[in-house]
Design a protein around this motif. Structure first.
Motif, PDB file in Angstrom:
ATOM      1  N   ILE A 340       0.834  -1.207   0.000  1.00  0.00           N
ATOM      2  CA  ILE A 340       0.000   0.000   0.000  1.00  0.00           C
ATOM      3  C   ILE A 340       0.863   1.248   0.000  1.00  0.00           C
ATOM      4  O   ILE A 340       0.590   2.218  -0.721  1.00  0.00           O
ATOM      5  CB  ILE A 340      -0.944  -0.016   1.221  1.00  0.00           C
ATOM      6  CG1 ILE A 340      -2.012  -1.097   1.068  1.00  0.00           C
ATOM      7  CG2 ILE A 340      -1.587   1.352   1.425  1.00  0.00           C
ATOM      8  CD1 ILE A 340      -2.910  -1.247   2.276  1.00  0.00           C
ATOM      9  N   TRP A 341       1.921   1.220   0.792  1.00  0.00           N
ATOM     10  CA  TRP A 341       2.773   2.406   0.917  1.00  0.00           C
ATOM     11  C   TRP A 341       3.420   2.777  -0.422  1.00  0.00           C
ATOM     12  O   TRP A 341       3.735   3.942  -0.668  1.00  0.00           O
ATOM     13  CB  TRP A 341       3.843   2.174   1.976  1.00  0.00           C
ATOM     14  CG  TRP A 341       4.539   3.431   2.372  1.00  0.00           C
ATOM     15  CD1 TRP A 341       5.800   3.835   2.048  1.00  0.00           C
ATOM     16  CD2 TRP A 341       3.989   4.489   3.165  1.00  0.00           C
ATOM     17  NE1 TRP A 341       6.080   5.057   2.586  1.00  0.00           N
ATOM     18  CE2 TRP A 341       4.983   5.483   3.290  1.00  0.00           C
ATOM     19  CE3 TRP A 341       2.759   4.672   3.794  1.00  0.00           C
ATOM     20  CZ2 TRP A 341       4.772   6.653   4.001  1.00  0.00           C
ATOM     21  CZ3 TRP A 341       2.554   5.848   4.506  1.00  0.00           C
ATOM     22  CH2 TRP A 341       3.552   6.816   4.611  1.00  0.00           C
ATOM     23  N   ASN A 342       3.608   1.802  -1.280  1.00  0.00           N
ATOM     24  CA  ASN A 342       4.251   2.056  -2.566  1.00  0.00           C
ATOM     25  C   ASN A 342       3.262   2.345  -3.683  1.00  0.00           C
ATOM     26  O   ASN A 342       3.637   2.318  -4.861  1.00  0.00           O
ATOM     27  CB  ASN A 342       5.132   0.863  -2.947  1.00  0.00           C
ATOM     28  CG  ASN A 342       6.463   0.873  -2.214  1.00  0.00           C
ATOM     29  OD1 ASN A 342       7.408   1.551  -2.598  1.00  0.00           O
ATOM     30  ND2 ASN A 342       6.531   0.114  -1.126  1.00  0.00           N
ATOM     31  N   THR A 343       2.009   2.613  -3.328  1.00  0.00           N
ATOM     32  CA  THR A 343       1.030   3.022  -4.348  1.00  0.00           C
ATOM     33  C   THR A 343       1.003   4.532  -4.522  1.00  0.00           C
ATOM     34  O   THR A 343       0.062   5.074  -5.100  1.00  0.00           O
ATOM     35  CB  THR A 343      -0.377   2.520  -3.984  1.00  0.00           C
ATOM     36  OG1 THR A 343      -0.727   2.954  -2.668  1.00  0.00           O
ATOM     37  CG2 THR A 343      -0.441   1.005  -4.056  1.00  0.00           C
ATOM     38  N   ASP A 344       2.022   5.192  -3.989  1.00  0.00           N
ATOM     39  CA  ASP A 344       2.239   6.621  -4.204  1.00  0.00           C
ATOM     40  C   ASP A 344       1.059   7.449  -3.700  1.00  0.00           C
ATOM     41  O   ASP A 344       0.725   7.385  -2.520  1.00  0.00           O
ATOM     42  CB  ASP A 344       2.526   6.874  -5.683  1.00  0.00           C
ATOM     43  CG  ASP A 344       3.179   8.240  -5.928  1.00  0.00           C
ATOM     44  OD1 ASP A 344       3.663   8.824  -4.954  1.00  0.00           O
ATOM     45  OD2 ASP A 344       3.204   8.704  -7.077  1.00  0.00           O
ATOM     46  N   ARG A 347      -1.730   5.957  -1.415  1.00  0.00           N
ATOM     47  CA  ARG A 347      -1.371   5.185  -0.222  1.00  0.00           C
ATOM     48  C   ARG A 347      -2.288   5.484   0.956  1.00  0.00           C
ATOM     49  O   ARG A 347      -2.693   4.571   1.675  1.00  0.00           O
ATOM     50  CB  ARG A 347       0.085   5.429   0.154  1.00  0.00           C
ATOM     51  CG  ARG A 347       0.444   6.846   0.552  1.00  0.00           C
ATOM     52  CD  ARG A 347       1.848   6.896   1.134  1.00  0.00           C
ATOM     53  NE  ARG A 347       2.849   6.426   0.202  1.00  0.00           N
ATOM     54  CZ  ARG A 347       3.911   7.142  -0.182  1.00  0.00           C
ATOM     55  NH1 ARG A 347       4.062   8.386   0.265  1.00  0.00           N
ATOM     56  NH2 ARG A 347       4.781   6.652  -1.018  1.00  0.00           N
ATOM     57  N   TRP A 348      -2.655   6.740   1.156  1.00  0.00           N
ATOM     58  CA  TRP A 348      -3.476   7.065   2.330  1.00  0.00           C
ATOM     59  C   TRP A 348      -4.916   6.599   2.148  1.00  0.00           C
ATOM     60  O   TRP A 348      -5.557   6.159   3.106  1.00  0.00           O
ATOM     61  CB  TRP A 348      -3.423   8.565   2.614  1.00  0.00           C
ATOM     62  CG  TRP A 348      -2.069   9.010   3.069  1.00  0.00           C
ATOM     63  CD1 TRP A 348      -1.191   9.819   2.407  1.00  0.00           C
ATOM     64  CD2 TRP A 348      -1.415   8.635   4.288  1.00  0.00           C
ATOM     65  NE1 TRP A 348      -0.034   9.982   3.126  1.00  0.00           N
ATOM     66  CE2 TRP A 348      -0.149   9.276   4.297  1.00  0.00           C
ATOM     67  CE3 TRP A 348      -1.764   7.849   5.373  1.00  0.00           C
ATOM     68  CZ2 TRP A 348       0.751   9.133   5.343  1.00  0.00           C
ATOM     69  CZ3 TRP A 348      -0.867   7.695   6.420  1.00  0.00           C
ATOM     70  CH2 TRP A 348       0.367   8.331   6.405  1.00  0.00           C
TER      71      TRP A 348
END
Length: 558
Positions: A340-344, A347-348
């Motif tokens: 998720i964190w790497n979905t730019d 991410r939030w």
């Protein structure tokens, strides 16, 4: 997100990059999607079960859809034959089915295929989102293909339930946020008129909260999608957009709230959250913070720690709950979050969506396994394998791997052990109904033929009513007091009672003892063997007279 690959267009899911890649490179994503499409058609047809599912809720959805299509509103038929406002399920999925019924598609197979189309659209959109966020065609293709081999996902795609339409609504909402971000960045970098980007000028701003509201109307857990939309704008520091989206979502939900308030319908969810066991009301409600914490931890273990692992690796027969199993589950959750964190820019929104879902899972009553996690399955595959991809890249950051575009295809090796659960699903779907259900449905058809319009008490009233549509069906009261159960039958003017062997513990725990203690009140009308299944005529007059000689506490049940 930093990436050494060819950049994509600033808007939309597809388009030419700024460096004009080779023609084959531009066609490769579409070629991969075409292969996925063919595989989807084959796997869906391979696993499709033409029979009515035995969970009961699908029969309820179909009944509600017919009521809507016939112009009676979102209503149930009570035991007196009157239309009364329905509230147990949100109205979104029945309304959707009613539209197709009015268009002439009124068949169980049609409803099932509709869900298949919804699943295809949802996974396809996630494929293109993954393609754009990672710029890795092979990774996006592998994830989409592995999603098709989830037996739980394919099972729910082949029954008339709300999970898949809910999945599509959430995907469309989150895809709108993705397109909103692309449009905003394109406006800020490529704008020619010099005007700043304004959120209310983007159509994706409106579709984001409209589809989020639609997800709530389909399944109440859609509150997680509403939360994700608000979080997306909040963490972008678009304060006006966050307030406007919140206001828009409230306006969308207001008609449902007003309708329920007008009819005096109260939400059932708080009571369910506080119930120890909804199938055994005598166990009471949660009465302490410690009990609530214990329940939440158990639910998180069932749905997240063990649940994510079971859904991502369905070939693991018994995950267990030992230290190694818990550690493995935590590693999977960590990789999901890393993905998720790497979905730019999403991410939030994705993180808010996942955490909101986990919060609902923790608060809901236990005993459901991974059923309520099913609409998350395509997201879990995207998040997990994206996390693995970026984890490997981080590990080899000093010595990049060769064939960086192709090695994600290695994840397709997971398809080999995942084939077996899909084969088992097909074998299960090809089997006829268990004899207990065959007898049960035969009794329902007999009642429809010989006693149309009767009031029947049975364990699965939704299924009974599907095969006996003119009957008015109800469940028995869940109480250990036989007199109270009999009183409830009298109150409801029950004419017939079904004693089955469908396998539910409540029948042996509540109904059967009440019949044993009052054999003079139940006259066998039909009897079917292997297993024994009875249709009894209930003698209301004798039950009322008996109460005068031996008071049976015939006050209104509830």
């Amino acid at each position: 997100m930093k990436n050494q690959q060819v950049s994509s267009s600033s808007t939309g899911f597809t388009g030419k990059g700024n460096s004009q890649p080779h023609r084959f490179q531009r066609l490769l994503p579409w070629l991969a999607w075409g292969i996925f499409t063919l595989c989807f058609i084959g796997i869906y047809a391979y696993t499709l079960d033409p029979k009515l599912d035995l969970n009961g809720d699908n029969a309820s959805y179909i009944k509600l859809a017919h009521t809507l299509a016939e112009g009676h509103g979102y209503s149930n038929v009570d035991l007196e034959g009157n239309y009364v406002p329905a509230s147990h399920f949100p109205p979104g999925y029945p309304f959707l089915l009613s539209v197709f019924i009015r268009l002439g598609m009124d068949s169980l197979i049609g409803f099932k295929i509709l869900n298949g189309v919804f699943l295809f659209l949802a996974v396809s959109i996630l494929y293109f989102i993954t393609l754009k966020t990672t710029r890795q065609t092979c990774l996006a293709f592998s994830i989409a293909m592995l999603s098709l081999l989830s037996p739980s996902l394919m099972h729910f795609a082949g029954i008339a339930m709300s999970e898949i339409s809910y999945l599509l609504a959430t995907v469309l909402s989150l895809a709108s946020l993705f397109l909103y971000d692309r449009q905003a960045r394109g406006k800020s970098t490529n704008g020619t008129d010099g005007s700043p980007f304004r959120f209310y000028q983007s159509p994706y701003f409106y579709t984001a909260f409209l589809f989020a509201a639609a997800s709530y109307y389909i399944r109440t857990i859609g509150v997680s999608c509403l939360f994700a939309v608000w979080v997306f704008f909040l963490f972008r520091k678009e304060w006006k957009a966050s307030l406007a989206s919140l206001g828009g979502m409230v306006l969308c939900l207001l008609p449902w709230m007003i309708r329920n308030a007008v009819h005096g319908i109260k939400g059932r969810y708080l009571g369910t959250v506080m119930t120890v066991n909804p199938w055994r009301p005598e166990e009471g409600s949660i009465s302490s913070v410690g009990e609530m914490i214990d329940k939440m931890l158990t639910n998180i273990d069932d749905t997240v720690i063990q649940g994510f692992k079971t859904l991502l690796f369905p070939f693991i027969d018994s995950p267990g709950n030992g230290f190694g199993s818990i550690l493995g589950g935590l590693v999977i959750v960590a990789l999901v979050i890393w993905g998720i964190w790497n979905t730019d820019k999403l991410r939030w929104a994705f993180l808010g969506f996942l955490l909101a879902n986990i919060g609902v899972f923790a608060l809901w009553h236990g005993g459901n396994g991974t059923r309520y996690v099913v609409p998350l399955i395509p997201f879990l595959f995207v998040f997990f394998y994206t996390g693995v991809f970026y984890g490997i890249r981080l590990f080899f950051r000093k010595k990049p791997l060769k064939n960086n575009r192709l090695w994600p295809l290695v994840s397709l090796l997971m398809a080999i052990p995942m084939v077996r659960p899909v084969q088992e699903l097909r074998q299960s779907n090809q089997q006829p109904y268990p004899m207990a259900y065959t007898n049960y449905f035969a009794l329902a058809q007999a009642v429809e033929k010989d006693f149309p319009g009767s009031i029947v008490c049975c364990r699965k009233p939704e299924l009974f009513g599907y095969y006996s549509p003119s009957s008015r069906v109800t469940n028995y009261r869940y109480t250990l007091e036989a007199d109270s159960l009999i009183a409830d039958l009298v109150k409801k003017n029950v004419e017939f009672v079904v004693l089955d062997q469908l396998g539910y513990s409540s029948t042996a725990r509540y109904l059967y003892p009440a019949i044993q203690k009052n054999p003079d009140l139940f006259q066998a009308v039909y009897f079917m063997k292997a297993p024994d299944t009875y249709l009894f005529r209930f003698n209301r007059e004798a039950a009322t007279q008996k109460s005068g000689r031996n008071p049976m506490n015939l006050h209104p049940a509830g």
